[in-house]
Design a protein around this motif. Structure first.
Motif, PDB file in Angstrom:
ATOM      1  N   GLY A  62       0.787  -1.217   0.000  1.00  0.00           N
ATOM      2  CA  GLY A  62       0.000   0.000   0.000  1.00  0.00           C
ATOM      3  C   GLY A  62       0.819   1.266   0.000  1.00  0.00           C
ATOM      4  O   GLY A  62       0.281   2.347   0.239  1.00  0.00           O
ATOM      5  N   SER A  65       0.176   3.200  -5.379  1.00  0.00           N
ATOM      6  CA  SER A  65      -1.022   2.674  -6.010  1.00  0.00           C
ATOM      7  C   SER A  65      -0.630   1.802  -7.179  1.00  0.00           C
ATOM      8  O   SER A  65       0.480   1.890  -7.706  1.00  0.00           O
ATOM      9  CB  SER A  65      -1.924   3.818  -6.496  1.00  0.00           C
ATOM     10  N   ALA A  71      -6.116   3.241  -4.731  1.00  0.00           N
ATOM     11  CA  ALA A  71      -6.585   2.387  -3.661  1.00  0.00           C
ATOM     12  C   ALA A  71      -7.513   3.156  -2.735  1.00  0.00           C
ATOM     13  O   ALA A  71      -7.305   4.322  -2.431  1.00  0.00           O
ATOM     14  CB  ALA A  71      -5.388   1.837  -2.873  1.00  0.00           C
ATOM     15  N   ALA A  73      -9.220   2.934   0.995  1.00  0.00           N
ATOM     16  CA  ALA A  73      -9.220   2.241   2.273  1.00  0.00           C
ATOM     17  C   ALA A  73     -10.647   2.029   2.752  1.00  0.00           C
ATOM     18  O   ALA A  73     -11.555   2.792   2.441  1.00  0.00           O
ATOM     19  CB  ALA A  73      -8.438   3.054   3.310  1.00  0.00           C
ATOM     20  N   VAL A  84      -7.938  -1.660  -1.432  1.00  0.00           N
ATOM     21  CA  VAL A  84      -6.558  -1.537  -0.998  1.00  0.00           C
ATOM     22  C   VAL A  84      -6.004  -2.926  -0.701  1.00  0.00           C
ATOM     23  O   VAL A  84      -6.738  -3.824  -0.298  1.00  0.00           O
ATOM     24  CB  VAL A  84      -6.462  -0.633   0.247  1.00  0.00           C
ATOM     25  N   GLY A  86      -2.554  -4.285   1.249  1.00  0.00           N
ATOM     26  CA  GLY A  86      -2.204  -4.238   2.673  1.00  0.00           C
ATOM     27  C   GLY A  86      -2.164  -5.609   3.306  1.00  0.00           C
ATOM     28  O   GLY A  86      -1.166  -6.002   3.893  1.00  0.00           O
ATOM     29  N   ARG A 114       2.083  -4.829   5.259  1.00  0.00           N
ATOM     30  CA  ARG A 114       2.572  -3.566   5.834  1.00  0.00           C
ATOM     31  C   ARG A 114       3.525  -3.833   6.992  1.00  0.00           C
ATOM     32  O   ARG A 114       4.497  -3.103   7.192  1.00  0.00           O
ATOM     33  CB  ARG A 114       1.381  -2.735   6.295  1.00  0.00           C
ATOM     34  N   ARG A 254      -2.059  -5.492  -8.290  1.00  0.00           N
ATOM     35  CA  ARG A 254      -1.794  -6.352  -7.138  1.00  0.00           C
ATOM     36  C   ARG A 254      -1.330  -7.729  -7.608  1.00  0.00           C
ATOM     37  O   ARG A 254      -1.905  -8.305  -8.521  1.00  0.00           O
ATOM     38  CB  ARG A 254      -3.053  -6.491  -6.275  1.00  0.00           C
TER      39      ARG A 254
END
Length: 304
Positions: A62, A65, A71, A73, A84, A86, A114, A254
């Motif tokens: 994250g 982008s 993204a 949240a 997102v 994460g 993260r 992603r």
């Protein structure tokens, strides 16, 4: 189950032993630039393909982008465009052949990109541990450390074993029977050659397929500071520093699936380990509580 200590010189012997017994921070992503190490993108993909692959780890964490919508949240796990990353649900498989026997180790759990922490349940195939059945191994992944429960090798069932992954010859890319999901993504920071293979579908999700090779040493230099120790250890321990990969990215950039082919050839015939990581359920809650000191086993681990 008996687990050989991962201290033998060279990778082939260690990986063979792992195959036989069955067990083979906060910010993340590639750093900007790339120094003098110039990567090459095939004409089918161009520099956009190289950039997409190299930024995959940062998108998961994250910190940047992806290629699609920005993204957002707070959306439901894997709710579609704009979700997102994460965190994610994870499925893994690690396949190798030793002594003419092909062994596949499977894992499933959740991971927070993260904090680089996760919890996975690793299932050994029958007879991989020298017995018909073996209790699943619980693994906790943390920056620079791997915790294992139900590891066997003389460790009490209610105790955890802590392994310093920066001291492992492979940087925990294969030792635990699972490639740490962030390490798997950050290996792509070392991509030197990338070709775009076209669009396909993965579990009902449209993805772009990229194929290439990654340099472990370059990945160690380009990865986030919290990840460099593990990858630097792998760069020193592997006999071959280039790793072929197949990566599948969704419309938001992603990483949905990545397959690495690790090769060890220091002693005897080359041994290939194919590690696959599947990511889905982005945004899922992840809670990892690391063991307290008294819960960690400090006694002798039986050698094979």
């Amino acid at each position: 189950m008996v687990v050989q200590q991962h201290r033998s010189k060279g990778g082939a012997r260690a990986v063979c032993a792992l195959a036989v017994v069955g067990v083979m921070a906060a910010t993340a992503g590639c750093s900007a630039g790339g120094g003098g190490d110039r990567a090459v993108a095939d004409e089918r993909g161009g520099t956009d393909s190289l950039d997409a692959v190299r930024r995959a780890a940062a998108v998961l964490a994250g910190t940047v982008s992806g290629t699609g919508s920005a993204a957002v949240a707070g959306t439901a796990p894997d709710s579609g465009a704009g979700t997102v990353a994460g965190t994610a649900e994870v499925r893994t498989s690690m396949e190798t052949a030793a002594g003419g026997t092909r062994v596949t180790i499977r894992g499933r759990g959740t991971y927070d990109f993260r904090t680089r922490t996760g919890r996975l349940t690793v299932v050994l195939p029958k007879d991989a541990a020298g017995e018909d059945e073996h209790r699943p191994i619980t693994e906790l992944l943390a920056p620079g450390a791997l915790y294992m429960k139900n590891r066997g090798a003389g460790v009490p069932a209610d105790k955890w074993v802590r392994v310093d992954t920066t001291a492992l010859e492979d940087g925990n890319l294969v030792t635990g029977g699972v490639t740490d999901p962030m390490a798997a993504a950050e290996l792509l920071c070392g991509a030197r050659q990338v070709t775009y293979e076209g669009k396909t579908e993965l579990a009902g999700v449209a993805v772009r397929h990229y194929r290439g090779t990654a340099d472990i040493g370059l990945a160690a230099r380009e990865a986030a500071p919290g990840s460099r120790g593990v990858l630097a250890a792998a760069a020193k321990g592997f006999s071959k520093h280039t790793v072929p990969f197949d990566a599948y990215l969704d419309e938001q950039g992603r990483l949905r699936k990545v397959r690495h082919r690790f090769s060890f050839a220091n002693e005897g015939p080359a041994v290939e380990v194919v590690s696959t990581t599947l990511l889905f359920g982005f945004g899922v809650p992840v809670s990892v509580r690391l063991p307290d000191g008294p819960d960690i086993y400090t006694g002798r681990i039986r050698q094979r």
